[in-house]
Design a protein around this motif. Structure first.
Motif, mmCIF file in Angstrom:
data_model
loop_
_atom_site.group_PDB
_atom_site.id
_atom_site.type_symbol
_atom_site.label_atom_id
_atom_site.label_comp_id
_atom_site.label_asym_id
_atom_site.label_seq_id
_atom_site.Cartn_x
_atom_site.Cartn_y
_atom_site.Cartn_z
ATOM 1 N N GLU A 1 1.863 -43.578 -6.345
ATOM 2 C CA GLU A 1 3.199 -43.206 -6.808
ATOM 3 C C GLU A 1 3.516 -41.763 -6.427
ATOM 4 O OE1 GLU A 1 3.911 -45.272 -10.987
ATOM 5 O OE2 GLU A 1 1.853 -44.491 -10.832
ATOM 6 N N LEU A 2 4.603 -41.574 -5.697
ATOM 7 C CA LEU A 2 5.079 -40.247 -5.328
ATOM 8 C C LEU A 2 6.387 -39.994 -6.050
ATOM 9 C CD1 LEU A 2 3.304 -41.329 -2.843
ATOM 10 C CD2 LEU A 2 4.530 -39.638 -1.495
ATOM 11 N N GLU A 3 6.523 -38.804 -6.600
ATOM 12 C CA GLU A 3 7.745 -38.445 -7.302
ATOM 13 C C GLU A 3 8.166 -37.032 -6.909
ATOM 14 O OE1 GLU A 3 9.551 -38.088 -11.845
ATOM 15 O OE2 GLU A 3 7.619 -39.050 -11.501
ATOM 16 N N GLY A 4 9.239 -36.934 -6.140
ATOM 17 C CA GLY A 4 9.763 -35.640 -5.723
ATOM 18 C C GLY A 4 8.771 -34.803 -4.931
ATOM 19 N N LEU A 5 7.883 -35.455 -4.196
ATOM 20 C CA LEU A 5 6.803 -34.738 -3.502
ATOM 21 C C LEU A 5 7.369 -33.850 -2.390
ATOM 22 C CD1 LEU A 5 3.684 -34.675 -3.720
ATOM 23 C CD2 LEU A 5 3.635 -36.218 -1.748
ATOM 24 N N THR A 6 7.035 -32.580 -2.450
ATOM 25 C CA THR A 6 7.577 -31.592 -1.510
ATOM 26 C C THR A 6 6.459 -30.668 -1.032
ATOM 27 O OG1 THR A 6 9.734 -31.621 -2.604
ATOM 28 C CG2 THR A 6 9.234 -29.690 -1.243
ATOM 29 N N LYS A 7 6.479 -30.353 0.256
ATOM 30 C CA LYS A 7 5.507 -29.410 0.816
ATOM 31 C C LYS A 7 6.220 -28.493 1.792
ATOM 32 C CE LYS A 7 1.489 -27.584 1.650
ATOM 33 N NZ LYS A 7 0.783 -26.777 0.615
ATOM 34 N N ARG A 8 6.068 -27.206 1.551
ATOM 35 C CA ARG A 8 6.665 -26.193 2.409
ATOM 36 C C ARG A 8 5.567 -25.302 2.977
ATOM 37 N NH1 ARG A 8 11.696 -24.076 3.027
ATOM 38 N NH2 ARG A 8 12.551 -25.270 1.274
ATOM 39 N N TYR A 9 5.636 -25.059 4.291
ATOM 40 C CA TYR A 9 4.761 -24.095 4.945
ATOM 41 C C TYR A 9 5.637 -22.941 5.418
ATOM 42 C CZ TYR A 9 1.374 -27.950 5.181
ATOM 43 O OH TYR A 9 0.513 -28.993 4.876
ATOM 44 N N GLY A 10 5.709 -21.874 4.652
ATOM 45 C CA GLY A 10 6.589 -20.774 5.013
ATOM 46 C C GLY A 10 8.030 -21.246 5.041
ATOM 47 N N ASP A 11 8.683 -21.104 6.191
ATOM 48 C CA ASP A 11 10.074 -21.546 6.331
ATOM 49 C C ASP A 11 10.186 -23.025 6.685
ATOM 50 O OD1 ASP A 11 10.959 -18.979 5.817
ATOM 51 O OD2 ASP A 11 10.997 -18.398 7.928
ATOM 52 N N ILE B 1 10.262 -42.320 6.924
ATOM 53 C CA ILE B 1 10.717 -40.962 6.637
ATOM 54 C C ILE B 1 11.138 -40.284 7.936
ATOM 55 C CG2 ILE B 1 9.229 -40.762 4.621
ATOM 56 C CD1 ILE B 1 7.398 -38.923 6.214
ATOM 57 N N GLY B 2 11.973 -39.275 7.800
ATOM 58 C CA GLY B 2 12.412 -38.468 8.932
ATOM 59 C C GLY B 2 12.673 -37.055 8.455
ATOM 60 N N GLN B 3 12.100 -36.081 9.162
ATOM 61 C CA GLN B 3 12.223 -34.675 8.764
ATOM 62 C C GLN B 3 11.843 -34.475 7.304
ATOM 63 O OE1 GLN B 3 16.237 -33.609 9.947
ATOM 64 N NE2 GLN B 3 15.599 -33.261 12.070
ATOM 65 N N GLY B 4 10.801 -35.206 6.882
ATOM 66 C CA GLY B 4 10.276 -35.051 5.537
ATOM 67 C C GLY B 4 11.017 -35.780 4.453
ATOM 68 N N ARG B 5 12.133 -36.439 4.782
ATOM 69 C CA ARG B 5 12.954 -37.113 3.772
ATOM 70 C C ARG B 5 12.828 -38.626 3.897
ATOM 71 N NH1 ARG B 5 16.287 -33.078 5.723
ATOM 72 N NH2 ARG B 5 17.419 -34.554 7.041
ATOM 73 N N LEU B 6 12.993 -39.303 2.768
ATOM 74 C CA LEU B 6 12.922 -40.756 2.740
ATOM 75 C C LEU B 6 14.172 -41.353 3.367
ATOM 76 C CD1 LEU B 6 11.253 -43.190 1.638
ATOM 77 C CD2 LEU B 6 12.727 -43.110 -0.380
ATOM 78 N N LEU B 7 13.966 -42.233 4.356
ATOM 79 C CA LEU B 7 15.084 -42.909 5.013
ATOM 80 C C LEU B 7 15.197 -44.372 4.606
ATOM 81 C CD1 LEU B 7 14.754 -41.518 8.662
ATOM 82 C CD2 LEU B 7 16.152 -40.627 6.793
ATOM 83 N N VAL C 1 7.689 -31.764 3.929
ATOM 84 C CA VAL C 1 7.954 -32.952 3.114
ATOM 85 C C VAL C 1 8.999 -32.558 2.081
ATOM 86 C CG1 VAL C 1 6.979 -34.640 1.506
ATOM 87 C CG2 VAL C 1 5.637 -33.866 3.475
ATOM 88 N N ASP C 2 10.046 -33.381 1.973
ATOM 89 C CA ASP C 2 11.223 -32.976 1.215
ATOM 90 C C ASP C 2 11.566 -33.995 0.121
ATOM 91 O OD1 ASP C 2 13.595 -31.927 0.321
ATOM 92 O OD2 ASP C 2 14.674 -32.132 2.219
ATOM 93 N N GLY C 3 10.972 -33.813 -1.053
ATOM 94 C CA GLY C 3 11.353 -34.605 -2.223
ATOM 95 C C GLY C 3 11.109 -36.099 -2.103
ATOM 96 N N LEU C 4 9.962 -36.492 -1.575
ATOM 97 C CA LEU C 4 9.683 -37.920 -1.399
ATOM 98 C C LEU C 4 9.392 -38.596 -2.732
ATOM 99 C CD1 LEU C 4 7.410 -38.197 1.788
ATOM 100 C CD2 LEU C 4 9.853 -38.671 1.565
ATOM 101 N N THR C 5 10.069 -39.696 -2.952
ATOM 102 C CA THR C 5 9.826 -40.535 -4.130
ATOM 103 C C THR C 5 9.757 -41.985 -3.678
ATOM 104 O OG1 THR C 5 10.984 -39.013 -5.648
ATOM 105 C CG2 THR C 5 10.698 -41.296 -6.370
ATOM 106 N N PHE C 6 8.606 -42.581 -3.820
ATOM 107 C CA PHE C 6 8.437 -44.014 -3.539
ATOM 108 C C PHE C 6 7.110 -44.470 -4.126
ATOM 109 C CE2 PHE C 6 6.732 -41.956 0.317
ATOM 110 C CZ PHE C 6 5.484 -42.579 0.453
#
Length: 316
Positions: free
Chosen positions: A3-13, A200-206, A17-22
């Protein structure tokens, strides 16, 4: 279950991964798709606690990976087939994993046999081909007889027999009620293996849907028709208010039509058909259409290749 909920990962700028929930559910093979750089590997690493999320949460059967008492019995994973000590034999590599996770030594022989490496069990891993390394990695994933299995590009380096084997293995594991989560760039293989897709694409759920619904929602379906009485067939179709696309070579294409309806219509007007076939785009075409705006790395043909391609298309 994963279970993923709002999963986000940032490396500097860089937002990888951008808010994955599934949710990856048991009893089915779930394919994990996305262009290069989409964040698939980063997501899998966060599931296993190898990378820590910037925000959000990921749980394995309700717990974080670092809270699992015996992790290899809960989730087995293949992320990098070459991440093995090259000086160890296949058997010793698996023995180390077994002993550090409280797994009986006898299980090592079982998984070696399952993946077909019994005959090379005493050979050092550094001499293994990519396909053999993949098999060893899969053996490690299976070692704890886990409820959840996760594979990143598991068919890399495998021959056709090996590809068929891993496909059958994943489907049989899912049929046993296990959770199977697999990432691959081989669309033709994924179409044969997975029943559910997370894209996913560019870290977002499609997309998070069944294989059948994904293809239907992101592809063109049409009926292809060919007849020696082409003009008469066109008159019949136009008279019924059916829009026809001329595809060349005497072929006609009808978007959104039903083959049965078109066949019956032609029969009523005594029009002979030489071809009447429903067509639908492949998983690859559906994937390309959905992710077209999410591709980070684009290759471009050189001018000579573009000129050749343009000329070829014009002649057709």
């Amino acid at each position: 279950m994963i279970e993923l909920e709002g999963l986000t990962k940032r490396y500097g700028d860089k937002l990888a991964v951008d808010g994955l929930t599934f949710t990856v559910r048991p009893g089915t093979v779930t394919g994990f798709l996305g262009p290069n750089g989409a964040g698939k590997s980063t997501t899998m690493r966060m599931i296993l606690g190898l990378d820590h999320p910037t925000s959000g949460d990921v749980r394995i059967d309700g717990r974080h990976y670092d809270r699992l008492r015996d992790p290899l019995t809960a989730i087995g994973a293949l992320l990098d087939a070459k991440a093995v000590h090259g000086g160890r034999s296949a058997r010793n590599h698996l023995l180390c994993l077994a002993q550090s996770n409280g797994i009986p030594d006898g299980r090592v022989e079982e998984v070696l046999d399952t993946v077909g490496l019994t005959s090379v069990a005493r050979k050092k891993a550094k001499g293994f081909s990519l396909g053999m390394s993949q098999r060893l990695g899969i053996a490690g994933a299976l070692l704890g007889d886990p409820r959840i299995l996760m594979f990143d590009e598991p068919v890399n380096g495998l021959d056709p027999e090996g590809i068929h084997w891993i496909r059958s293995l994943m489907q049989s594991l899912a049929a046993q009620g296990r959770t199977v989560f697999v990432s691959s760039h081989l669309m033709s293989e994924m179409a044969l293996t997975a029943e559910h897709l997370v894209v996913i694409g560019q870290g977002r759920l499609l997309a998070d849907t069944s294989m059948a619904d994904f293809i239907e929602q992101n592809s063109r379906s049409y009926v292809r028709v060919r007849s020696p009485q082409r003009e008469q067939l066109l008159d019949v179709l136009h008279g019924a208010g059916i829009t026809v696309v001329e595809a060349g070579g005497g072929l006609l294409e009808i978007d959104g039509g039903k083959a049965e309806h078109i066949g019956e219509l032609a029969a009523r007007h005594h029009v002979v058909l030489h071809e009447l076939s429903p067509r639908q785009s492949s998983l690859e075409e559906a994937f390309m259409r959905l992710t077209a705006e999410s591709v980070e790395y684009h290759a471009h043909a050189d001018p000579a290749e573009r000129e050749w391609a343009a000329g070829w298309k014009t002649e057709v």
